[in-house]
Design an enzyme around this catalytic site. Sequence first.
Site, PDB file in Angstrom:
ATOM      1  N   THR A 291     -19.793  -3.395  12.728  1.00 30.77           N
ATOM      2  CA  THR A 291     -18.498  -3.615  14.264  1.00 30.77           C
ATOM      3  C   THR A 291     -17.886  -2.458  14.636  1.00 30.77           C
ATOM      4  OG1 THR A 291     -17.073  -4.509  14.980  1.00 30.77           O
ATOM      5  CG2 THR A 291     -17.238  -3.506  12.656  1.00 30.77           C
TER       6      THR A 291
ATOM      7  N   GLU B  94     -15.335  -1.502  14.463  1.00 32.42           N
ATOM      8  CA  GLU B  94     -13.794  -1.315  14.200  1.00 32.42           C
ATOM      9  C   GLU B  94     -14.245  -0.367  13.265  1.00 32.42           C
ATOM     10  OE1 GLU B  94     -11.841  -5.411  15.111  1.00 32.42           O
ATOM     11  OE2 GLU B  94     -11.391  -4.338  13.964  1.00 32.42           O
TER      12      GLU B  94
ATOM     13  N   TYR C 202     -10.031  -5.705   7.500  1.00 26.21           N
ATOM     14  CA  TYR C 202     -12.047  -6.380   7.769  1.00 26.21           C
ATOM     15  C   TYR C 202     -12.761  -5.094   8.323  1.00 26.21           C
ATOM     16  CZ  TYR C 202     -15.116  -7.882  11.496  1.00 26.21           C
ATOM     17  OH  TYR C 202     -16.470  -7.548  13.101  1.00 26.21           O
TER      18      TYR C 202
ATOM     19  N   LYS D 255     -15.700  -3.973   6.326  1.00 25.07           N
ATOM     20  CA  LYS D 255     -17.229  -4.139   7.110  1.00 25.07           C
ATOM     21  C   LYS D 255     -18.256  -2.905   6.855  1.00 25.07           C
ATOM     22  CE  LYS D 255     -19.428  -6.149   9.936  1.00 25.07           C
ATOM     23  NZ  LYS D 255     -20.763  -7.185   9.123  1.00 25.07           N
TER      24      LYS D 255
HETATM   25  P1  NAD Z   1     -18.357 -15.442  13.085  1.00 23.87           P
HETATM   26  O1  NAD Z   1     -17.260 -15.548  12.358  1.00 23.87           O
HETATM   27  O2  NAD Z   1     -18.052 -16.284  14.660  1.00 23.87           O
HETATM   28  O3  NAD Z   1     -19.356 -16.533  12.695  1.00 23.87           O
HETATM   29  C1  NAD Z   1     -19.860 -16.090  11.311  1.00 23.87           C
HETATM   30  C2  NAD Z   1     -20.519 -16.618  10.215  1.00 23.87           C
HETATM   31  O4  NAD Z   1     -21.384 -16.455   8.788  1.00 23.87           O
HETATM   32  C3  NAD Z   1     -20.216 -17.954  10.041  1.00 23.87           C
HETATM   33  O5  NAD Z   1     -21.354 -19.613  10.633  1.00 23.87           O
HETATM   34  C4  NAD Z   1     -19.813 -18.307   8.572  1.00 23.87           C
HETATM   35  O6  NAD Z   1     -19.673 -19.991   8.331  1.00 23.87           O
HETATM   36  C5  NAD Z   1     -20.862 -17.781   8.724  1.00 23.87           C
HETATM   37  N1  NAD Z   1     -20.151 -17.633   6.918  1.00 23.87           N
HETATM   38  C6  NAD Z   1     -18.779 -16.619   6.216  1.00 23.87           C
HETATM   39  N2  NAD Z   1     -19.434 -16.550   4.919  1.00 23.87           N
HETATM   40  C7  NAD Z   1     -20.504 -16.887   4.568  1.00 23.87           C
HETATM   41  C8  NAD Z   1     -21.540 -16.590   3.409  1.00 23.87           C
HETATM   42  N3  NAD Z   1     -19.949 -16.328   2.464  1.00 23.87           N
HETATM   43  N4  NAD Z   1     -22.233 -17.579   3.260  1.00 23.87           N
HETATM   44  C9  NAD Z   1     -23.391 -17.750   4.425  1.00 23.87           C
HETATM   45  N5  NAD Z   1     -22.541 -17.570   5.770  1.00 23.87           N
HETATM   46  C10 NAD Z   1     -21.129 -17.072   5.613  1.00 23.87           C
HETATM   47  O7  NAD Z   1     -18.122 -14.376  13.258  1.00 23.87           O
HETATM   48  P2  NAD Z   1     -19.426 -13.324  14.918  1.00 23.87           P
HETATM   49  O8  NAD Z   1     -18.121 -12.892  15.261  1.00 23.87           O
HETATM   50  O9  NAD Z   1     -20.454 -14.160  15.614  1.00 23.87           O
HETATM   51  O10 NAD Z   1     -20.028 -12.074  13.671  1.00 23.87           O
HETATM   52  C11 NAD Z   1     -21.000 -12.134  13.636  1.00 23.87           C
HETATM   53  C12 NAD Z   1     -21.292 -10.721  12.845  1.00 23.87           C
HETATM   54  O11 NAD Z   1     -21.173  -9.472  14.134  1.00 23.87           O
HETATM   55  C13 NAD Z   1     -20.155  -9.562  11.755  1.00 23.87           C
HETATM   56  O12 NAD Z   1     -20.520  -9.412  10.738  1.00 23.87           O
HETATM   57  C14 NAD Z   1     -18.965  -9.319  12.706  1.00 23.87           C
HETATM   58  O13 NAD Z   1     -18.821  -8.090  12.037  1.00 23.87           O
HETATM   59  C15 NAD Z   1     -20.350  -8.362  13.795  1.00 23.87           C
HETATM   60  N6  NAD Z   1     -19.465  -8.619  15.025  1.00 23.87           N
HETATM   61  C16 NAD Z   1     -18.738  -9.467  15.367  1.00 23.87           C
HETATM   62  C17 NAD Z   1     -18.464  -9.040  16.592  1.00 23.87           C
HETATM   63  C18 NAD Z   1     -17.695  -9.493  17.208  1.00 23.87           C
HETATM   64  O14 NAD Z   1     -17.200  -9.467  18.751  1.00 23.87           O
HETATM   65  N7  NAD Z   1     -18.035 -11.283  17.072  1.00 23.87           N
HETATM   66  C19 NAD Z   1     -18.215  -7.544  16.947  1.00 23.87           C
HETATM   67  C20 NAD Z   1     -18.871  -6.697  16.448  1.00 23.87           C
HETATM   68  C21 NAD Z   1     -19.845  -6.801  14.908  1.00 23.87           C
HETATM   69  O1  DAU Z   2     -14.318  -4.563  18.060  1.00 18.02           O
HETATM   70  C1  DAU Z   2     -15.278  -5.467  17.557  1.00 18.02           C
HETATM   71  C2  DAU Z   2     -14.384  -7.039  16.936  1.00 18.02           C
HETATM   72  O2  DAU Z   2     -14.488  -7.293  17.736  1.00 18.02           O
HETATM   73  C3  DAU Z   2     -15.354  -7.383  16.371  1.00 18.02           C
HETATM   74  O3  DAU Z   2     -15.220  -6.792  14.351  1.00 18.02           O
HETATM   75  C4  DAU Z   2     -14.487  -8.491  15.619  1.00 18.02           C
HETATM   76  O4  DAU Z   2     -15.032  -9.494  14.521  1.00 18.02           O
HETATM   77  C5  DAU Z   2     -13.884  -9.692  16.568  1.00 18.02           C
HETATM   78  O5  DAU Z   2     -12.873 -10.274  15.970  1.00 18.02           O
HETATM   79  C6  DAU Z   2     -13.190  -8.410  17.448  1.00 18.02           C
HETATM   80  O6  DAU Z   2     -11.616  -8.169  16.774  1.00 18.02           O
HETATM   81  P1  DAU Z   2     -10.131  -8.118  18.378  1.00 18.02           P
HETATM   82  O7  DAU Z   2      -8.965  -7.728  16.863  1.00 18.02           O
HETATM   83  O8  DAU Z   2     -10.949  -6.704  19.233  1.00 18.02           O
HETATM   84  O9  DAU Z   2     -10.310  -9.129  18.797  1.00 18.02           O
HETATM   85  P2  DAU Z   2      -9.795 -10.374  19.134  1.00 18.02           P
HETATM   86  O10 DAU Z   2     -10.020 -11.331  19.861  1.00 18.02           O
HETATM   87  O11 DAU Z   2      -9.008 -10.928  18.412  1.00 18.02           O
HETATM   88  O12 DAU Z   2      -8.691  -9.762  19.662  1.00 18.02           O
HETATM   89  C7  DAU Z   2      -8.718  -8.629  20.963  1.00 18.02           C
HETATM   90  C8  DAU Z   2      -7.474  -8.539  21.039  1.00 18.02           C
HETATM   91  O13 DAU Z   2      -6.659  -9.529  21.695  1.00 18.02           O
HETATM   92  C9  DAU Z   2      -6.913  -7.408  20.575  1.00 18.02           C
HETATM   93  O14 DAU Z   2      -6.773  -6.312  20.959  1.00 18.02           O
HETATM   94  C10 DAU Z   2      -6.020  -8.306  20.044  1.00 18.02           C
HETATM   95  C11 DAU Z   2      -5.519  -8.959  21.497  1.00 18.02           C
HETATM   96  N1  DAU Z   2      -4.749 -10.118  20.852  1.00 18.02           N
HETATM   97  C12 DAU Z   2      -5.691 -11.227  20.459  1.00 18.02           C
HETATM   98  C13 DAU Z   2      -5.174 -12.589  20.193  1.00 18.02           C
HETATM   99  C14 DAU Z   2      -6.708 -13.862  19.595  1.00 18.02           C
HETATM  100  C15 DAU Z   2      -3.466 -10.751  22.141  1.00 18.02           C
HETATM  101  O15 DAU Z   2      -2.555 -10.456  22.390  1.00 18.02           O
HETATM  102  N2  DAU Z   2      -3.400 -11.470  21.460  1.00 18.02           N
HETATM  103  C16 DAU Z   2      -4.399 -13.028  20.561  1.00 18.02           C
HETATM  104  O16 DAU Z   2      -3.432 -14.098  20.506  1.00 18.02           O
END
Ligand code: NAD
Ligand code: DAU
Length: 382
Positions: free
Chosen positions: A139, A141, A188, A192
């Site tokens: 990520t 972050e 988090y 990571k």
């Molecule tokens: P998510 O929370 O939607 O999904 C995570 C998945 O991992 C789930 O299906 C969960 O069951 C599985 N999991 C968790 N713990 C596990 C374990 N111990 N063994 C096997 N499976 C397990 O997450 P996401 O938002 O799809 O993110 C996926 C990856 O991408 C993560 O590594 C996250 O750090 C990275 N990432 C996410 C974002 C974002 O915006 N969501 C951005 C950049 C990077």
């Molecule tokens: O930047 C990549 C990351 O983006 C990933 O690595 C993470 O897995 C993913 O969860 C995401 O993190 P953020 O904290 O940026 O995402 P989130 O959707 O939780 O929040 C987005 C922004 O919105 C953040 O500034 C917090 C704000 N927020 C979020 C929630 C859930 C609110 O203001 N209210 C809310 O209820």
Amino acid sequence: MKRSIIITGGAGFIGSHVVRLFVEKYPDYRIICLDSLTYAGNLANLKDLEDKPNFKFVKMDICDFDSVYTLMQLEKVDGIIHLAAESHVDRSIKDPFTFAKTNVLGTLSLLQAAKASWEPHQYVMPESGVACRFHHISTDEVYGALELTRPDGVEPPFSTKASSGSHHLAYGEDFFTEDRSYQPHRPYSAAKASSDHFVRAFHDTYGLPVVVTNCSNNYGPYQFPEKLIPLFINNIRLRRPLPVYGRGENVRDWLYVEDHARAIDLVFHKGKDAETYNIGGFNEWKNIDVIKLLIATVDRQLGRPEGADLDLITFVTDRAGHDMRYAIDSRKLQRELGWEPSLQFEEGIDRTVRWYLSNQDWLDNVTSGNYQSYYDEMYGNR
Ligand code: NAD
Ligand code: DAU
């Protein structure tokens, strides 16, 4: 089968899109989705793939080294695309231990299993001659937080960094590049960051073939409605309050999830060994502007009067140590592998809102917790 690849976390949000892309694009690959199905994992996200001959789901915890190693031997696995993680920042503030366990120790367990499987034959599969690869999904972050340096009263874009394509919005001059030092602030991102370091250490120490990608905020179908965009779409549809942290001034760089999946495909196949590639949309938005766009889009699609739901906006206590701005510089990926984001944000949001409003059963199942019995229905005791 030409290749045999494990995709961890494939029942989650981004993972399900990566699994779908690989299953459909590579019929001659065996795609094994390995997921322990935590609250964030949902087999309904993969329902359309159930009967595909090149797809297999395995319920397994990445921390379980013995099972992962055995699976790799049985399936002659030559590639791992590792997305499984605890991913929600707010949960990590309440329960950092679970994040260290899954994100750090789970990654270490996978690295050990890959090393034990591949090192004896110098990281090339003996029968097929395929070069092994461990692709770690991380990520933006981990790089820390950026300042808002846009001069007062000047609306973006005031700085353009992308070569072409998507919006070039920027709220500051500074961007995360691949050589930036790590400065995670939340449990988090600390977990990571630690996992990223272990991945690189396994390359430098044992020669494990690795590649790392660091991506910005994703949005799109199948995202668990605890994250900003799906949570707020759900709340607007149900006319519930929208809890905006602080004043909604924080900035995130949003990327449509299918664009991330395409980037992963490119890097997995064509990225250079031991390299890091940043992935981002050059698409910065203040949270409050994202929220107003969501309200306008949901209201339009539901036929409600313009602005009808603006009064749902509720400013609440800020997230502890809320990172102000993330902004990825993804020019390396554009330059070296020719990747670009494909969607304008408004179009991506329109598509995303349409998906959630057309899949209200999915939303209701996820918010009620019903989806967690889905595995037993589908797989029973198999
Ligand atoms: P998510 O929370 O939607 O999904 C995570 C998945 O991992 C789930 O299906 C969960 O069951 C599985 N999991 C968790 N713990 C596990 C374990 N111990 N063994 C096997 N499976 C397990 O997450 P996401 O938002 O799809 O993110 C996926 C990856 O991408 C993560 O590594 C996250 O750090 C990275 N990432 C996410 C974002 C974002 O915006 N969501 C951005 C950049 C990077
Ligand atoms: O930047 C990549 C990351 O983006 C990933 O690595 C993470 O897995 C993913 O969860 C995401 O993190 P953020 O904290 O940026 O995402 P989130 O959707 O939780 O929040 C987005 C922004 O919105 C953040 O500034 C917090 C704000 N927020 C979020 C929630 C859930 C609110 O203001 N209210 C809310 O209820």
